[in-house]
Design a protein around this motif. Structure first.
Motif, PDB file in Angstrom:
ATOM      1  N   ASN A 192       0.853  -1.186   0.000  1.00 21.32           N
ATOM      2  CA  ASN A 192       0.000   0.000   0.000  1.00 21.32           C
ATOM      3  C   ASN A 192       0.884   1.229   0.000  1.00 21.32           C
ATOM      4  OD1 ASN A 192       0.865   0.573   2.597  1.00 21.32           O
ATOM      5  ND2 ASN A 192      -1.193   0.921   3.380  1.00 21.32           N
ATOM      6  N   SER A 193       0.251   2.367  -0.104  1.00 20.16           N
ATOM      7  CA  SER A 193       1.010   3.607  -0.051  1.00 20.16           C
ATOM      8  C   SER A 193       0.146   4.666   0.592  1.00 20.16           C
ATOM      9  CB  SER A 193       1.441   4.044  -1.444  1.00 20.16           C
ATOM     10  OG  SER A 193       0.305   4.347  -2.207  1.00 20.16           O
ATOM     11  N   TYR A 194       0.815   5.657   1.101  1.00 22.80           N
ATOM     12  CA  TYR A 194       0.106   6.718   1.787  1.00 22.80           C
ATOM     13  C   TYR A 194       0.787   8.035   1.491  1.00 22.80           C
ATOM     14  CZ  TYR A 194      -2.038   9.476   5.423  1.00 22.80           C
ATOM     15  OH  TYR A 194      -2.723  10.450   6.091  1.00 22.80           O
ATOM     16  N   HIS A 195      -0.006   9.045   1.185  1.00 22.31           N
ATOM     17  CA  HIS A 195       0.577  10.367   0.968  1.00 22.31           C
ATOM     18  C   HIS A 195      -0.309  11.434   1.574  1.00 22.31           C
ATOM     19  CE1 HIS A 195       3.748   8.954  -1.689  1.00 22.31           C
ATOM     20  NE2 HIS A 195       2.877   8.052  -2.086  1.00 22.31           N
ATOM     21  N   ILE A 196       0.327  12.464   2.076  1.00 17.75           N
ATOM     22  CA  ILE A 196      -0.436  13.574   2.658  1.00 17.75           C
ATOM     23  C   ILE A 196      -1.197  14.293   1.559  1.00 17.75           C
ATOM     24  CG2 ILE A 196      -0.218  15.872   3.662  1.00 17.75           C
ATOM     25  CD1 ILE A 196       1.723  14.917   5.561  1.00 17.75           C
TER      26      ILE A 196
ATOM     27  N   ARG B  42       2.533  12.207  14.165  1.00 20.06           N
ATOM     28  CA  ARG B  42       2.485  10.786  13.797  1.00 20.06           C
ATOM     29  C   ARG B  42       3.619  10.556  12.823  1.00 20.06           C
ATOM     30  NH1 ARG B  42      -1.466  13.350  11.023  1.00 20.06           N
ATOM     31  NH2 ARG B  42      -1.410  13.179   8.757  1.00 20.06           N
TER      32      ARG B  42
ATOM     33  N   LEU C  59       2.698   7.413   9.372  1.00 21.11           N
ATOM     34  CA  LEU C  59       2.119   7.762   8.088  1.00 21.11           C
ATOM     35  C   LEU C  59       1.895   6.540   7.223  1.00 21.11           C
ATOM     36  CD1 LEU C  59       4.006  10.962   7.016  1.00 21.11           C
ATOM     37  CD2 LEU C  59       1.668  10.751   7.774  1.00 21.11           C
TER      38      LEU C  59
ATOM     39  N   ILE D 227       8.463  13.704   6.710  1.00 20.56           N
ATOM     40  CA  ILE D 227       7.947  12.564   5.954  1.00 20.56           C
ATOM     41  C   ILE D 227       6.575  12.935   5.398  1.00 20.56           C
ATOM     42  CG2 ILE D 227       7.324  10.128   6.050  1.00 20.56           C
ATOM     43  CD1 ILE D 227      10.260  10.680   6.618  1.00 20.56           C
ATOM     44  N   THR D 228       6.392  12.765   4.096  1.00 23.05           N
ATOM     45  CA  THR D 228       5.110  13.145   3.501  1.00 23.05           C
ATOM     46  C   THR D 228       4.329  11.942   2.990  1.00 23.05           C
ATOM     47  OG1 THR D 228       6.192  13.467   1.372  1.00 23.05           O
ATOM     48  CG2 THR D 228       5.958  15.406   2.773  1.00 23.05           C
ATOM     49  N   GLY D 229       4.931  10.775   3.057  1.00 24.89           N
ATOM     50  CA  GLY D 229       4.207   9.603   2.589  1.00 24.89           C
ATOM     51  C   GLY D 229       5.104   8.381   2.551  1.00 24.89           C
ATOM     52  N   SER D 230       4.538   7.265   2.178  1.00 22.40           N
ATOM     53  CA  SER D 230       5.342   6.054   2.117  1.00 22.40           C
ATOM     54  C   SER D 230       4.701   5.029   1.195  1.00 22.40           C
ATOM     55  CB  SER D 230       5.502   5.456   3.509  1.00 22.40           C
ATOM     56  OG  SER D 230       4.289   4.908   3.961  1.00 22.40           O
TER      57      SER D 230
ATOM     58  N   HIS E 182       8.626   8.890   1.386  1.00 26.67           N
ATOM     59  CA  HIS E 182       8.717  10.130   0.624  1.00 26.67           C
ATOM     60  C   HIS E 182       8.853  11.283   1.615  1.00 26.67           C
ATOM     61  CE1 HIS E 182       6.949   8.392  -3.266  1.00 26.67           C
ATOM     62  NE2 HIS E 182       7.113   7.388  -2.439  1.00 26.67           N
TER      63      HIS E 182
END
Lengths: 235, 235
Positions: free
Chosen positions: A231-235, B72, B75, B172-175, B208
């Motif tokens: 999965n991935s997550y971004h603001i 947090r 992320l 950190i802005t994402g992963s 990221h």
DNA sequence: TAGTGGTCTAGACCACGCC
DNA sequence: GCGTGGTCTAGACCACTAG
């Protein structure tokens, strides 16, 4: 207390989407149209649309409008790589057990709430394959109290969450999950067609919903050898 | 083009937090105070604060103010149960390898970007224990180009992310992540003190950041037997 | 050029926390 | 009672998209 104006508009539009009056790709009324039809200002109209954006129902497009999008159904859930990529029909889902009344199973990892455990339970399980290769087994339990008729229902597009939304207006609002690496027991090994004792990924899930005290409990067993979980997550 | 007003305020406050002028638990200036100090209206002040909320720097409290919170750091990353719960000092982190210049390792699962692979690489690895029990091994790689002096640095509170934020203003802005269940090889088994071939959870991560073309690559190996991996998500 | 969403001003009233 | 954040009005100008 009066419902907030922006939430009225938000819920009105959400219902339209859930009922299928707007489908994926459609544009919602513009901010100015909402202003006049609801007698509100743009600030309020924007707030309603911003909330729908946060919830994942729509996407805002500068200069164009607010477009209905495929709602992200995972919400923190991880996706099997290949399940999302393989759109061409390469993915197969086989029911091991169609929805039916059952007992709450001790296999459920998260604690079933007091109010639910007194009610009847619906169970169903599925085997998910990429091509001919079984990749994941999925066991699901939920309270049967409010889901009259689910047993006789065909899932919309094969998706349980989509069925929940369109038939019952219930949305997934969150999830808890726990992951463990385990050795496949005999049952799992046979179903996934892997040697006994192979490493598998066991995911326990508890989905939270927009309906009070209604949760969905799932236990997943994944063969990550060919199709890892991502999965991935971004603001 | 002029920077947007709300973003100016947002970035100003963010910098104050990153520099430590406001620490966790402190209250930021109220909306009205921001209005007068920046000559803006509440709409704009609120937008700035709402953005900081989305980014996880603050929390809004009705009737009280905007409080700085522990950002947090995961992320979308999963947390080892026990790592977050065990606040009492039960968690130990042991450096297997302090930060040092190294080669980009083929063990990295995600593709290292073109611009990075030409630069020097910093590597460090750690063993994370709950009590005396090793629970996770963590290998990290990142471009050494912009992180002058990291090698000689003590991590703030033992946290690499906190160090990144406070020393380099990088967030950190994402992963992206990928998970696989595997059998422990000899190296892993020895470090985690488990039998060779035990099922372990292997997590590949690419973080990221707010800095262009700067990523952090990690490979984690977790013994989930005693401390499963968990997380939760809510709208 | 017309219509859309994005930013911003200058106000107002309300609900919540605290003294 | 006072200050805080939450909701809302009635405007304005700008940036983007498309015919």
């Amino acid at each position: 207390m009066e419902e907030k104006r922006y939430r009225q508009v938000q819920n009105f539009l959400k219902l339209q989407i859930q009922k299928g009056y707007y489908v994926v790709g459609d544009y919602l009324p513009s901010e100015n149209e909402l202003c006049s039809s609801f007698s509100i200002t743009r600030t309020t109209a924007r707030k309603a649309l911003d909330e729908l954006t946060k919830e994942g129902f729509i996407e805002r497009q500068h200069g164009k409008g607010s477009i209905v999008r495929e709602r992200r159904q995972s919400l923190g859930l991880l996706n099997v790589k290949g399940f999302s990529e393989a759109v061409g029909g390469d993915v197969k889902t086989i029911f091991l057990q169609k929805p039916q009344m059952n007992f709450w199973n001790p296999e459920i990892h998260f604690t079933v709430s007091e109010s639910e455990i007194k009610e009847a339970c619906i169970h169903f399980s599925r085997l998910r394959c990429v091509g001919e290769i079984p990749a994941m087994i999925e066991y699901n339990w939920l309270s049967g109290k409010i889901l009259e008729g689910l047993i006789d229902l065909e899932f919309i597009d094969g998706s349980f969450f989509k069925t929940l939304s369109q038939h019952y207006r219930i949305e997934i609002t969150g999830s808890e999950q726990e992951l463990r690496a385990e050795n496949a027991n005999k049952n799992i090994a046979v179903l996934l067609k892997i040697p006994l004792g192979s490493p598998i990924l066991h995911i326990s899930l508890k989905f939270h919903t927009s309906k009070n005290n209604f949760y969905i409990y799932s236990e997943l067993y994944c063969n990550t050898e060919n199709y890892p979980i991502g999965n991935s997550y971004h603001i």
